[in-house]
Motif scaffolding. Structure first.
Motif, PDB file in Angstrom:
ATOM      1  N   GLY A  42      27.824  46.860  56.140  1.00 50.76           N
ATOM      2  CA  GLY A  42      28.233  45.732  55.303  1.00 50.76           C
ATOM      3  C   GLY A  42      29.490  45.995  54.502  1.00 50.76           C
ATOM      4  O   GLY A  42      29.548  45.724  53.299  1.00 50.76           O
ATOM      5  N   LYS A  43      30.545  46.482  55.177  1.00 47.25           N
ATOM      6  CA  LYS A  43      31.797  46.818  54.486  1.00 47.25           C
ATOM      7  C   LYS A  43      32.490  45.583  53.913  1.00 47.25           C
ATOM      8  O   LYS A  43      33.022  45.623  52.817  1.00 47.25           O
ATOM      9  N   SER A  44      32.491  44.475  54.689  1.00 47.12           N
ATOM     10  CA  SER A  44      33.264  43.299  54.258  1.00 47.12           C
ATOM     11  C   SER A  44      32.755  42.718  52.934  1.00 47.12           C
ATOM     12  O   SER A  44      33.547  42.213  52.131  1.00 47.12           O
ATOM     13  N   ILE A  45      31.458  42.817  52.693  1.00 45.64           N
ATOM     14  CA  ILE A  45      30.878  42.331  51.430  1.00 45.64           C
ATOM     15  C   ILE A  45      31.530  43.029  50.236  1.00 45.64           C
ATOM     16  O   ILE A  45      31.713  42.439  49.172  1.00 45.64           O
ATOM     17  N   CYS A  46      31.915  44.288  50.448  1.00 38.25           N
ATOM     18  CA  CYS A  46      32.426  45.122  49.346  1.00 38.25           C
ATOM     19  C   CYS A  46      33.768  44.628  48.801  1.00 38.25           C
ATOM     20  O   CYS A  46      34.108  44.907  47.656  1.00 38.25           O
ATOM     21  N   PHE A  47      34.541  43.895  49.610  1.00 36.11           N
ATOM     22  CA  PHE A  47      35.777  43.312  49.067  1.00 36.11           C
ATOM     23  C   PHE A  47      35.679  41.796  48.916  1.00 36.11           C
ATOM     24  O   PHE A  47      36.344  41.205  48.073  1.00 36.11           O
ATOM     25  N   GLN A  48      34.815  41.163  49.720  1.00 35.62           N
ATOM     26  CA  GLN A  48      34.726  39.707  49.641  1.00 35.62           C
ATOM     27  C   GLN A  48      34.055  39.239  48.347  1.00 35.62           C
ATOM     28  O   GLN A  48      34.501  38.279  47.717  1.00 35.62           O
ATOM     29  N   VAL A  49      33.008  39.935  47.934  1.00 37.28           N
ATOM     30  CA  VAL A  49      32.305  39.537  46.702  1.00 37.28           C
ATOM     31  C   VAL A  49      33.179  39.708  45.460  1.00 37.28           C
ATOM     32  O   VAL A  49      33.347  38.759  44.685  1.00 37.28           O
ATOM     33  N   PRO A  50      33.788  40.906  45.223  1.00 35.04           N
ATOM     34  CA  PRO A  50      34.615  41.032  44.013  1.00 35.04           C
ATOM     35  C   PRO A  50      35.830  40.101  44.016  1.00 35.04           C
ATOM     36  O   PRO A  50      36.265  39.645  42.958  1.00 35.04           O
ATOM     37  N   ALA A  51      36.375  39.812  45.198  1.00 34.73           N
ATOM     38  CA  ALA A  51      37.512  38.882  45.274  1.00 34.73           C
ATOM     39  C   ALA A  51      37.102  37.488  44.816  1.00 34.73           C
ATOM     40  O   ALA A  51      37.876  36.778  44.167  1.00 34.73           O
ATOM     41  N   MET A  52      35.865  37.086  45.140  1.00 36.88           N
ATOM     42  CA  MET A  52      35.370  35.768  44.737  1.00 36.88           C
ATOM     43  C   MET A  52      35.042  35.697  43.248  1.00 36.88           C
ATOM     44  O   MET A  52      34.909  34.614  42.682  1.00 36.88           O
ATOM     45  N   MET A  53      34.918  36.851  42.623  1.00 34.99           N
ATOM     46  CA  MET A  53      34.565  36.883  41.194  1.00 34.99           C
ATOM     47  C   MET A  53      35.792  36.818  40.284  1.00 34.99           C
ATOM     48  O   MET A  53      35.652  36.720  39.067  1.00 34.99           O
ATOM     49  N   GLN A  54      36.987  36.904  40.874  1.00 36.96           N
ATOM     50  CA  GLN A  54      38.203  36.979  40.068  1.00 36.96           C
ATOM     51  C   GLN A  54      39.189  35.877  40.466  1.00 36.96           C
ATOM     52  O   GLN A  54      39.132  35.347  41.569  1.00 36.96           O
ATOM     53  N   GLU A  55      40.082  35.572  39.562  1.00 41.25           N
ATOM     54  CA  GLU A  55      41.192  34.668  39.886  1.00 41.25           C
ATOM     55  C   GLU A  55      42.123  35.368  40.872  1.00 41.25           C
ATOM     56  O   GLU A  55      42.268  36.588  40.846  1.00 41.25           O
ATOM     57  N   GLY A  56      42.763  34.586  41.718  1.00 43.60           N
ATOM     58  CA  GLY A  56      43.753  35.172  42.617  1.00 43.60           C
ATOM     59  C   GLY A  56      43.236  35.332  44.033  1.00 43.60           C
ATOM     60  O   GLY A  56      42.180  34.816  44.419  1.00 43.60           O
ATOM     61  N   ILE A  57      43.994  36.089  44.818  1.00 47.72           N
ATOM     62  CA  ILE A  57      43.743  36.216  46.257  1.00 47.72           C
ATOM     63  C   ILE A  57      43.593  37.687  46.644  1.00 47.72           C
ATOM     64  O   ILE A  57      44.253  38.568  46.088  1.00 47.72           O
ATOM     65  N   CYS A  58      42.707  37.923  47.584  1.00 43.18           N
ATOM     66  CA  CYS A  58      42.487  39.284  48.097  1.00 43.18           C
ATOM     67  C   CYS A  58      43.316  39.465  49.367  1.00 43.18           C
ATOM     68  O   CYS A  58      43.232  38.667  50.297  1.00 43.18           O
ATOM     69  N   LEU A  59      44.122  40.517  49.394  1.00 38.57           N
ATOM     70  CA  LEU A  59      44.915  40.860  50.577  1.00 38.57           C
ATOM     71  C   LEU A  59      44.103  41.841  51.417  1.00 38.57           C
ATOM     72  O   LEU A  59      43.732  42.913  50.937  1.00 38.57           O
ATOM     73  N   VAL A  60      43.800  41.455  52.652  1.00 42.32           N
ATOM     74  CA  VAL A  60      43.002  42.302  53.549  1.00 42.32           C
ATOM     75  C   VAL A  60      43.883  42.759  54.701  1.00 42.32           C
ATOM     76  O   VAL A  60      44.429  41.935  55.449  1.00 42.32           O
ATOM     77  N   ILE A  61      44.038  44.063  54.844  1.00 41.32           N
ATOM     78  CA  ILE A  61      44.873  44.625  55.906  1.00 41.32           C
ATOM     79  C   ILE A  61      43.964  45.215  56.971  1.00 41.32           C
ATOM     80  O   ILE A  61      43.136  46.080  56.684  1.00 41.32           O
ATOM     81  N   SER A  62      44.106  44.712  58.199  1.00 41.94           N
ATOM     82  CA  SER A  62      43.232  45.140  59.290  1.00 41.94           C
ATOM     83  C   SER A  62      44.014  45.153  60.594  1.00 41.94           C
ATOM     84  O   SER A  62      44.865  44.291  60.814  1.00 41.94           O
TER      85      SER A  62
END
Length: 630
Positions: free
Chosen positions: A43-63
């Motif tokens: 469940g790696k994706s949860i680890c960045f998707q959840v905190p990104a949804m808790m804050q203002e702004g956008i999460c940059l995901v490099i894959s």
């Protein structure tokens, strides 16, 4: 403010996190650089998707994985979360539109490949985005010791200059201790919090069986374990051949590889996911983003290229916690096959230079030109023209892709071009009579102004986004317009597409990247040796061998792998033989040959039992080589 659990429940419908997801999320929310080593299915994706949804702004995901990016973006969009991926094949004007959406459209996730960061103008646009978190997936790619090193990952650290207060979250499912240290160094992680979920899976029995008749043993395994299975093979032909053999034996099976059309992939996947077939036969193109909890057996019909891939692929079994099996079927010729498949086909510098030069000539790219040009590509035709060996050429192209020189899309694609064949006033009349189609048609006309004059390639994803529609709706409308003779639509299937990310400089380009080629070839040899050692070692618990490779120590044998099972069987058999020997020696003294003849057990097993009895001081051996009870 919503808590992490609130977000998890609202969007993912789970009530609690799995360890160590919550700790990783807390670290990120505290603004700390974080390294997370979590096995496949953790469940790696949860680890960045959840905190990104808790804050203002956008999460940059490099894959680096286009298919996985698309899959995650689609899943987020299905949850009502705004996400965008800058995948290959998108033209500059479309990228500008997408980045405008990120800046002004309240998007929460921007996915892109590391190669995109090499474009200065894209980097300039990203610098102006309200980034709240930078997530680096498949972070082992930053290390030259990783099994999929991509130099473009080395550019990621530059983002530290532009976002000094934004935390980095590096994620990987397979990193040896050496790779872990390199990730921290190359990404310039600042005193990172490190979370490692053990690679040990106590419900998976790792098995290695030597057999001359793989099909017969395969039949036995699939009969014994009749639940969902995946069989991994090394090439497309083996996929269809194996399915044919299994169906003749009465099993329901289908297959999956990179050469299938999107529609066929979806159909074959659906059959397997809905339990309409037991077996999925696949190349390593299958698996990313697949989460089927009840897979009972993973079988590798051929030797895997490295233990990192093997661990990830075998880890798709037993995600429901039930006992599962990860099996390698091996015979002596497999070693030669693996060396031919993985080692003898590695390109050297001279061959790489030749392939790159011919590739540029093939597409008529002049020296000093070619950047951002994209072409349909058929590997067989290219190799046929220049008399190149296919596998070695493919490896050369893959290396150029990983170095960021080209982008090789290995997904089977359908290229669509359209042209209106009625006057513009008739199109306007059609829109007035069909108001539901108006928004898509207006978007199409604004985006492609030359669409009346010539066949125009178009991107249905872009039209769908701009018209607030879905890709399927856009394609359905086009089909309707074609049937009404309003447009002419041409679909052309391609094996792949190649995008040139740099200008053509021939030897200049190859000289710059050749040091990585030498290092990677050496690494691939070492990795295959590790696979061979794993298969050949008959004295060590298979789980111990795997854990040792990933830097963990397993104190006790797992008790369920092929080694442990054989040891248990051997102990039982030895006990039975020992009892028989004692019965015989109660009658009179015997030599080993007579004991073997009278007991009717195999010679080697009898000798092993005799040695145990001697060591335990139960029997003795006289000078005339007769065994006697003490």
């Amino acid at each position: 403010m919503n808590t992490a659990v609130d977000i998890l429940q609202k969007y993912w419908k789970h009530d609690a996190f799995r360890s160590p997801q919550e700790e990783i999320i807390a670290s990120v929310l505290e603004g700390k650089d974080t390294l997370a080593l979590m096995p496949t299915g953790g469940g790696k994706s949860i680890c960045f998707q959840v905190p990104a949804m808790m804050q203002e702004g956008i999460c940059l995901v490099i894959s680096p994985l286009i298919a996985l990016m698309r899959d995650q973006v689609q899943n987020l969009q299905n949850k009502g979360i705004k996400a965008i991926a800058l995948t290959g094949g998108i033209h500059q004007d479309e990228i500008i539109d997408l980045l405008d959406n990120c800046q002004f459209g309240n998007y929460k996730f921007l996915y892109l490949s590391p190669e995109r960061l090499q474009n200065d103008w894209i980097l300039e646009r990203i610098k102006n985005l309200p980034i709240n978190l930078i997530a680096i997936d498949e972070a082992h790619c930053v290390s030259q010791w990783g099994h999929d090193f991509r130099p473009a990952y080395l550019k990621i650290a530059k983002l530290k200059e532009y976002f000094p207060k934004v935390p980095f979250l590096a994620l990987t499912a397979s990193a040896t201790p050496r790779v872990k240290e390199d990730i921290i160094l190359q990404l310039q992680l600042d005193n990172p919090q490190t979370f490692s979920k053990s690679f040990y899976r106590d419900n998976i029995a790792y098995m290695v069986f030597e057999t001359e008749d793989k099909l017969n043993l395969l039949q036995q395994i699939l009969h014994k374990n009749s639940q969902s299975s995946i069989i991994y093979v090394t090439n497309r032909k083996a996929c269809s051949d194996t399915v044919y053999q299994l169906e003749n034996l009465g099993f329901k099976a289908t297959y999956y590889h990179g050469g299938l059309s999107y529609k066929d992939k979806e159909n074959h996947m659906k059959l397997w996911m809905e339990e309409k077939v037991q077996v999925m036969v696949a190349t390593n193109a299958f698996g990313m983003g697949i989460d089927k909890a009840n897979v009972k057996t993973i079988i590798h019909l051929h030797l895997p290229q490295n233990l990192e891939n093997y661990y990830q692929e075998s880890g798709r079994a037993g995600r429901n916690g039930d006992k599962a099996f990860a099996v390698i079927l091996n015979n002596p010729s497999d070693i030669l096959h693996a060396e031919a498949q993985f080692i003898s086909v590695l390109p050297d510098k001279a061959f790489l230079n030749l392939v790159f030069t011919k590739l540029c000539n093939y597409f008529k790219i002049a020296y000093g030109e070619g950047i951002d040009e994209q072409f349909s590509f058929n590997l067989n035709q290219f190799c046929g023209k220049y008399n190149f060996p296919i596998l070695k050429t493919y490896n050369a192209l893959q290396f150029l892709d990983r170095q960021g020189v080209i982008t090789l899309s290995q997904e089977f694609s359908e290229k669509i071009s359209i042209q209106f064949i009625i006057p513009s006033k008739e199109v306007i009349r059609y829109m007035s009579l069909n108001p539901n189609d108006e928004e898509i048609l207006l978007t199409l006309l604004r985006t492609y102004p030359g669409i009346y004059d010539m066949q125009t390639p178009f991107n249905p994803q872009i039209i769908a986004k701009k018209s607030n529609s879905t890709e399927n709706t856009v394609l359905s409308l086009l089909q309707k317009l074609k049937e009404k003779d309003i447009i002419e639509m041409i679909s052309k299937n391609n094996d792949a597409t190649i995008t040139f990310n740099e200008i053509r400089e021939d030897e200049h380009t190859i000289n710059r990247i050749s040091k990585h080629l030498i290092a990677q070839n050496k690494l691939k040899v070492e990795q295959l040796q590790a696979v061979l050692y794993y298969c050949k070692d008959t004295k060590t618990c298979k789980n111990k061998l795997l854990m040792r490779y990933f830097g963990e120590t397993l104190k006790k044998d797992c008790g369920i792998c092929s080694h442990c099972i054989s040891k248990t069987k051997k102990t039982t058999k030895t006990s039975e033989i020992s009892e028989k020997i004692i019965e015989l020696l109660k009658i009179q003294d015997f030599n080993s040959r007579d004991i073997q003849k009278l007991s009717k057990f195999p010679k080697d097993d009898v000798i092993f039992a005799l040695q145990n009895l001697l060591e335990n001081d139960t029997i003795s051996i006289k000078s005339n080589n007769l065994y006697s009870l003490k």
